[in-house]
Design an enzyme around this catalytic site. Sequence first.
Site, PDB file in Angstrom:
ATOM      1  N   TYR A  52       0.854  -1.206   0.000  1.00 44.83           N
ATOM      2  CA  TYR A  52       0.000   0.000   0.000  1.00 44.83           C
ATOM      3  C   TYR A  52       0.879   1.241   0.000  1.00 44.83           C
ATOM      4  O   TYR A  52       1.905   1.275   0.683  1.00 44.83           O
ATOM      5  CB  TYR A  52      -0.889   0.021   1.245  1.00 44.83           C
ATOM      6  CG  TYR A  52      -2.337  -0.285   0.920  1.00 44.83           C
ATOM      7  CD1 TYR A  52      -3.031   0.510   0.007  1.00 44.83           C
ATOM      8  CD2 TYR A  52      -2.998  -1.348   1.507  1.00 44.83           C
ATOM      9  CE1 TYR A  52      -4.348   0.229  -0.311  1.00 44.83           C
ATOM     10  CE2 TYR A  52      -4.327  -1.624   1.193  1.00 44.83           C
ATOM     11  CZ  TYR A  52      -4.996  -0.828   0.283  1.00 44.83           C
ATOM     12  OH  TYR A  52      -6.293  -1.093  -0.034  1.00 44.83           O
ATOM     13  N   GLU A  54      -0.515   4.873  -0.141  1.00 46.46           N
ATOM     14  CA  GLU A  54      -1.327   6.084  -0.231  1.00 46.46           C
ATOM     15  C   GLU A  54      -0.455   7.338  -0.185  1.00 46.46           C
ATOM     16  O   GLU A  54       0.446   7.435   0.657  1.00 46.46           O
ATOM     17  CB  GLU A  54      -2.320   6.164   0.931  1.00 46.46           C
ATOM     18  CG  GLU A  54      -3.712   5.728   0.564  1.00 46.46           C
ATOM     19  CD  GLU A  54      -3.979   4.311   1.017  1.00 46.46           C
ATOM     20  OE1 GLU A  54      -2.999   3.569   1.167  1.00 46.46           O
ATOM     21  OE2 GLU A  54      -5.171   3.978   1.202  1.00 46.46           O
ATOM     22  N   ASP A 198      -8.246  13.258 -24.241  1.00 41.88           N
ATOM     23  CA  ASP A 198      -8.171  11.845 -23.858  1.00 41.88           C
ATOM     24  C   ASP A 198      -7.518  11.107 -25.025  1.00 41.88           C
ATOM     25  O   ASP A 198      -8.147  10.851 -26.047  1.00 41.88           O
ATOM     26  CB  ASP A 198      -9.590  11.336 -23.587  1.00 41.88           C
ATOM     27  CG  ASP A 198      -9.622   9.855 -23.236  1.00 41.88           C
ATOM     28  OD1 ASP A 198      -8.609   9.164 -23.435  1.00 41.88           O
ATOM     29  OD2 ASP A 198     -10.680   9.390 -22.772  1.00 41.88           O
ATOM     30  N   THR A 224      -5.282   5.791 -21.057  1.00 41.69           N
ATOM     31  CA  THR A 224      -5.048   4.479 -20.480  1.00 41.69           C
ATOM     32  C   THR A 224      -3.634   4.087 -20.895  1.00 41.69           C
ATOM     33  O   THR A 224      -3.000   4.749 -21.720  1.00 41.69           O
ATOM     34  CB  THR A 224      -6.058   3.430 -21.003  1.00 41.69           C
ATOM     35  OG1 THR A 224      -6.089   3.511 -22.424  1.00 41.69           O
ATOM     36  CG2 THR A 224      -7.433   3.648 -20.423  1.00 41.69           C
ATOM     37  N   LYS A 227      -3.449   0.213 -24.298  1.00 40.96           N
ATOM     38  CA  LYS A 227      -3.967   0.051 -25.672  1.00 40.96           C
ATOM     39  C   LYS A 227      -2.767   0.061 -26.631  1.00 40.96           C
ATOM     40  O   LYS A 227      -1.914  -0.815 -26.540  1.00 40.96           O
ATOM     41  CB  LYS A 227      -5.002   1.137 -25.952  1.00 40.96           C
ATOM     42  CG  LYS A 227      -6.235   1.023 -25.039  1.00 40.96           C
ATOM     43  CD  LYS A 227      -7.334   1.990 -25.404  1.00 40.96           C
ATOM     44  CE  LYS A 227      -8.599   1.735 -24.620  1.00 40.96           C
ATOM     45  NZ  LYS A 227      -8.759   2.573 -23.442  1.00 40.96           N
ATOM     46  N   ARG A 233      -2.721  -2.732 -17.658  1.00 40.05           N
ATOM     47  CA  ARG A 233      -4.005  -2.022 -17.621  1.00 40.05           C
ATOM     48  C   ARG A 233      -3.929  -0.951 -16.542  1.00 40.05           C
ATOM     49  O   ARG A 233      -3.769  -1.258 -15.361  1.00 40.05           O
ATOM     50  CB  ARG A 233      -5.136  -2.997 -17.301  1.00 40.05           C
ATOM     51  CG  ARG A 233      -5.303  -4.058 -18.348  1.00 40.05           C
ATOM     52  CD  ARG A 233      -6.586  -4.790 -18.134  1.00 40.05           C
ATOM     53  NE  ARG A 233      -7.679  -3.993 -18.606  1.00 40.05           N
ATOM     54  CZ  ARG A 233      -8.221  -4.115 -19.819  1.00 40.05           C
ATOM     55  NH1 ARG A 233      -7.768  -5.003 -20.661  1.00 40.05           N
ATOM     56  NH2 ARG A 233      -9.228  -3.351 -20.186  1.00 40.05           N
TER      57      ARG A 233
HETATM   58  N1  DSN Z   1     -13.321   0.043 -23.567  1.00 41.95           N
HETATM   59  C1  DSN Z   1     -12.365   0.881 -24.247  1.00 41.95           C
HETATM   60  C2  DSN Z   1     -12.356   0.638 -25.708  1.00 41.95           C
HETATM   61  O1  DSN Z   1     -12.502  -0.499 -26.107  1.00 41.95           O
HETATM   62  O2  DSN Z   1     -12.201   1.564 -26.489  1.00 41.95           O
HETATM   63  C3  DSN Z   1     -12.521   2.311 -23.919  1.00 41.95           C
HETATM   64  O3  DSN Z   1     -12.382   2.482 -22.565  1.00 41.95           O
END
Ligand code: DSN
Length: 418
Positions: A52, A54, A198, A224, A227, A233
């Site tokens: 942890y 924090e 984003d 994120t 991707k 993740r």
């Molecule tokens: N679920 C994601 C996507 O597939 O684009 C977006 O958060």
Amino acid sequence: MLSAIEQMDSVVFDLIQQEQTRQANSIRMIPSENYVSKAVMQATGSCLTNKYAEGYPGKRYYEGQQITDQIENLARDRAKKLFSAEAANVQPHSGSPANLATYLALIEPGSTIMGLALPHGGHLTHGWKVSYTGQFFNSVQYELNPATGRLDYDKIADLAKQHKPKILISGSSAYPRAIDFSKFDEIAKSVGAYHVSDMAHIAGLVAGKVHMSPIPYADVVTTTTHKTLRGPRGGMILCKEEYIKAINKSVFPGMQGGPHMHTISALAVALGEALSPNFADYAAQIVANAKRLAEKLMEYGFDLVSGGTDNHLILMDLRNKGLTGKPLAKALDRAHIVMNYNSVPGDTAGPFNPSGLRMGTPAITTRGMKEEQMELIARWINTVCDNLENEDVINKCGKEVQELCAQFPLPDSFVQPQ
Ligand code: DSN
């Protein structure tokens, strides 16, 4: 890596093995998915999951942070270097909390935000009504130009003048074209709005310098990490120095408790990989593959939103084929080609069986597939589409798909699905 699971829990072990086999034997084309390296996978499953932490480096609420501080600083420094950002927060658990934490750092609940509508390629957290971002805030949504399937910057500017949002959001989840972040910034500035971008889908393309970076043009950029960027993740916020104090406070303690230090250590590894020179080749190949696939699909008579792609994804509008996305996606899945059904601009079909299919090239590019394989994939998509009720044809395609997959194991430095 899995031997302890095998000993301790044969049920979970068996399920993981089945998923590994599925990932090995299918052409995975959900544009937000990828394969991570062994190094990223091992960091994700490391002892950092036990800790942890924090707070932030140098200012924690729990002791024993000798190592976690170094790891988080490393991840932040690499993120700043990779994206030429002034400041970074690497703690968001994923993209949605990163977005909500950003809005709450900059504006009050009830203020107006303006983002791309979900059926036009925006994300839930860009103010769509079923998301809390569409409920906590007064959400105004812009749409694509119905004739071109592209962003219409003049219309966005008009809408912004009319509604005077406090935040203008650029970025998308299902938009196949390049985004001009400088234009978004001009619009935001003209109405006194913050520009939040984003870049979740295209972060790897930005890192590989095959897409314009939002960093110089946006006040805050969220993403994120799993991707096109090909990390664990997680989520991340990059911003100008003047906003980092508010962003940090909003992420912790505003939005989250303890950061996931195993994810942050894996993110540090992934950012190191993205800083290596061959990452740009991977990013360029993602786009080259998507372009070739789009060309071939159009030759087969498929209608693509905006008439093609500039990035890693393709959005297919099936209305000219008299089809919806779900039956085709399910038939393709039986042929081991995996994609998701998706709304298309102007869609009147519901979200559970919309008129489009969304597909992308990041995972298959990581496997080493190139333009030649995109031609095969387009042919299989077309064959399955023409034979939705013919299981013999679908099975034959599936066998060919698996043969191709066998020829493209992941590079040695990646986790080899079995
Ligand atoms: N679920 C994601 C996507 O597939 O684009 C977006 O958060």
